[in-house]
Design a protein around this motif. Structure first.
Motif, mmCIF file in Angstrom:
data_model
loop_
_atom_site.group_PDB
_atom_site.id
_atom_site.type_symbol
_atom_site.label_atom_id
_atom_site.label_comp_id
_atom_site.label_asym_id
_atom_site.label_seq_id
_atom_site.Cartn_x
_atom_site.Cartn_y
_atom_site.Cartn_z
ATOM 1 N N VAL A 3 0.922 -1.230 -0.003
ATOM 2 C CA VAL A 3 -0.033 -0.220 0.005
ATOM 3 C C VAL A 3 0.742 1.317 -0.052
ATOM 4 N N ALA A 4 0.339 2.269 -0.459
ATOM 5 C CA ALA A 4 1.130 3.578 -0.688
ATOM 6 C C ALA A 4 0.296 4.624 0.048
ATOM 7 N N VAL A 5 0.517 5.372 0.835
ATOM 8 C CA VAL A 5 0.072 6.474 1.463
ATOM 9 C C VAL A 5 0.442 7.673 1.273
ATOM 10 N N CYS A 6 -0.460 9.015 1.400
ATOM 11 C CA CYS A 6 -0.079 10.388 1.252
ATOM 12 C C CYS A 6 -0.986 11.056 2.224
ATOM 13 N N GLY A 7 -0.703 11.508 3.233
ATOM 14 C CA GLY A 7 -1.432 12.529 4.052
ATOM 15 C C GLY A 7 -1.735 13.607 3.253
ATOM 16 N N GLY A 8 -2.974 14.282 3.331
ATOM 17 C CA GLY A 8 -3.469 15.270 2.620
ATOM 18 C C GLY A 8 -3.681 14.888 1.186
ATOM 19 N N ALA A 9 -3.707 16.300 0.352
ATOM 20 C CA ALA A 9 -4.037 15.896 -0.803
ATOM 21 C C ALA A 9 -2.848 15.325 -1.886
ATOM 22 N N GLY A 10 -3.014 14.233 -2.249
ATOM 23 C CA GLY A 10 -2.039 13.358 -3.084
ATOM 24 C C GLY A 10 -2.286 12.816 -4.538
ATOM 25 N N ASP A 11 -3.173 13.334 -5.040
ATOM 26 C CA ASP A 11 -3.236 12.961 -6.403
ATOM 27 C C ASP A 11 -2.336 13.374 -7.468
ATOM 28 N N SER A 12 -1.463 14.194 -7.058
ATOM 29 C CA SER A 12 -0.266 14.343 -7.849
ATOM 30 C C SER A 12 0.872 13.360 -7.540
ATOM 31 N N LEU A 13 0.433 12.618 -6.948
ATOM 32 C CA LEU A 13 1.382 11.257 -6.763
ATOM 33 C C LEU A 13 0.727 10.103 -7.318
ATOM 34 N N LEU A 14 -0.369 9.995 -8.154
ATOM 35 C CA LEU A 14 -0.889 8.794 -8.709
ATOM 36 C C LEU A 14 -0.030 8.054 -9.216
ATOM 37 N N ALA A 15 0.892 9.010 -10.374
ATOM 38 C CA ALA A 15 1.958 8.072 -11.267
ATOM 39 C C ALA A 15 2.892 7.446 -10.417
ATOM 40 N N ASN A 16 3.358 8.116 -9.153
ATOM 41 C CA ASN A 16 4.197 7.366 -8.348
ATOM 42 C C ASN A 16 3.564 6.059 -7.766
ATOM 43 N N ALA A 17 2.736 6.109 -7.261
ATOM 44 C CA ALA A 17 1.812 4.968 -6.762
ATOM 45 C C ALA A 17 1.749 3.822 -7.967
ATOM 46 N N THR A 18 1.520 4.190 -9.122
ATOM 47 C CA THR A 18 1.755 3.195 -10.280
ATOM 48 C C THR A 18 2.832 2.524 -10.144
ATOM 49 N N ARG A 19 4.145 3.137 -10.402
ATOM 50 C CA ARG A 19 5.412 3.138 -10.649
ATOM 51 C C ARG A 19 5.901 2.147 -9.676
#
Length: 379
Positions: free
Chosen positions: A284-300
């Motif tokens: 699992v990946a998590v990011c507290g707060g607004a995190g849709d800028s890291l969607l690509a990071n989660a995929t990678r």
């Protein structure tokens, strides 16, 4: 304890230099020389949490979100934010904010979220690169190696984490032939000279390269020192935005979503997920707060699910359609609230009970009413 003592502990845990350039962190109001016996920690500096700090008799309010993120020309009492500043000062309460520096820090906001969910953290989702480093190696007569190494370390070389004066020294045979015009420290012009040398090698911060090379040259007995500088490849550090972790056992997305809901304080929004409800989730990946800028990071990263806040319709839809990890969307405030207890524990541990540290019980999520359709209509 003085306010300055509390600030020192907070800034050791959440270094201000790691905050984003656009951010506004640190002491907003308060006298560093004043005494602190009670601290209140919360996510948002709002009228509700300021009132809570006043009622609790706190001398310091520690918040995650800044009060004055954008520049202001004044804080008049008839302005909503100015009114909070006036109320804090009138009641002898300092305000300190740790925002993106707490997001990126080791044991920061996303670590607290991961812990609440029950993850074992393995690293950051968007790692901050380690500071650029070089390796300097040079060759000296055996008797001069220690003096040159000291000059190099005094100039900034040889620091590795919590260790100083780290270096590699090995003996070998060096050779050279001085040519016309040379004034060699060892050997004669025109003759091939071989003698025992010590190779000295040490790492150094890249920004100290010129100073360390100059110190080495000044301490070196040779007219033309032989040396090499190599740049170490950029490597990811252990800090940065978001975290990646693992559950003890895989579980379906529907079960995992309930796990997240049970771990966080309730909000009107609740917790929602995008993806196959039966998809197994372990990594699992998590990011507290607004995190849709890291969607690509989660995929990678190849995770099974990504937990964050403030996901928008189109990025979330495109992410799921493209086969990315399942998404679990929570309220912004709820995703960052676990940090409050983490920050409180840091202060409690530092001051051994001499400072009373409280965590706010006020929900500052802005949404207060929720409803679902009773008509059964279709979009």
């Amino acid at each position: 304890m003085k306010l300055a003592d509390v600030i020192a502990v907070l800034e050791a845990a959440y270094p201000p230099k790691t905050a984003e350039k656009w951010d506004a962190v640190g002491l907003v109001c308060g006298d560093p020389a004043e005494e602190v016996t009670k601290v209140l920690v919360c996510v948002d500096p709002t009228r509700s949490t300021v009132d809570e700090a006043v009622a609790a008799g706190a001398q310091l309010l520690v918040t995650h979100h800044p009060l004055l993120l954008r520049g202001v020309n004044g804080v008049p009492a008839d302005d909503p934010k100015g009114a909070l500043v006036h109320k804090l000062i009138r009641n002898g309460i300092a305000l300190y904010c740790a925002h993106t520096n707490a997001d990126s820090a080791l044991n920061g906001v996303s670590d607290a979220l991961a812990k609440a969910i029950g993850l074992t953290v393995t690293g950051p989702l968007d790692a901050t690169p380690r500071p650029p480093m070089d390796v300097l190696s040079t060759y000296l007569p055996v008797g001069d190696a220690e003096r040159a190494l000291k000059a190099m370390t005094d100039a900034g070389a040889g620091r590795v984490g919590d260790y100083a004066e780290a270096a590699w020294l090995t003996r070998g045979v060096g050779q050279f032939r001085p040519l016309d015009g040379a004034t060699p420290a060892i050997g004669e012009v025109g003759e091939l000279t071989r003698h025992e040398e010590t190779r000295v090698e040490a790492v150094l911060p890249r920004h100290r390269r010129a100073a360390v090379v100059a110190a080495m040259r000044a301490a070196h007995p040779y007219e033309e020192p032989g040396f090499a500088v190599h740049e170490i490849a950029d490597l990811p550090g252990d800090t940065g935005l978001g975290r990646i972790g693992e559950l003890p056992e895989a579980e379906p997305l529907r079960v995992f979503t309930q796990r997240v809901a049970d771990a966080l304080p309730p909000t009107v929004q609740g917790v929602r997920a995008a993806g196959d409800p039966e998809r197994l989730v372990k990594r699992v990946a998590v990011c507290g707060g607004a995190g849709d800028s890291l969607l690509a990071n989660a995929t990678r990263a190849g995770v099974d699910a990504y937990v964050t806040a403030d996901l928008r319709h189109h990025p979330a839809s495109e992410h799921v359609e493209s086969g990315g990890p399942a998404l679990v969307d929570v309220a912004h405030w709820a995703s960052e609230w676990p940090w409050c207890e983490q920050a409180a524990e840091i202060l409690r541990g530092a001051f051994g009970g001499t400072v009373d540290v409280l965590v706010s019980t006020r929900r500052t999520d802005p949404w207060t009413v929720g409803a679902t359709s009773r008509t059964g209509g279709h979009a």
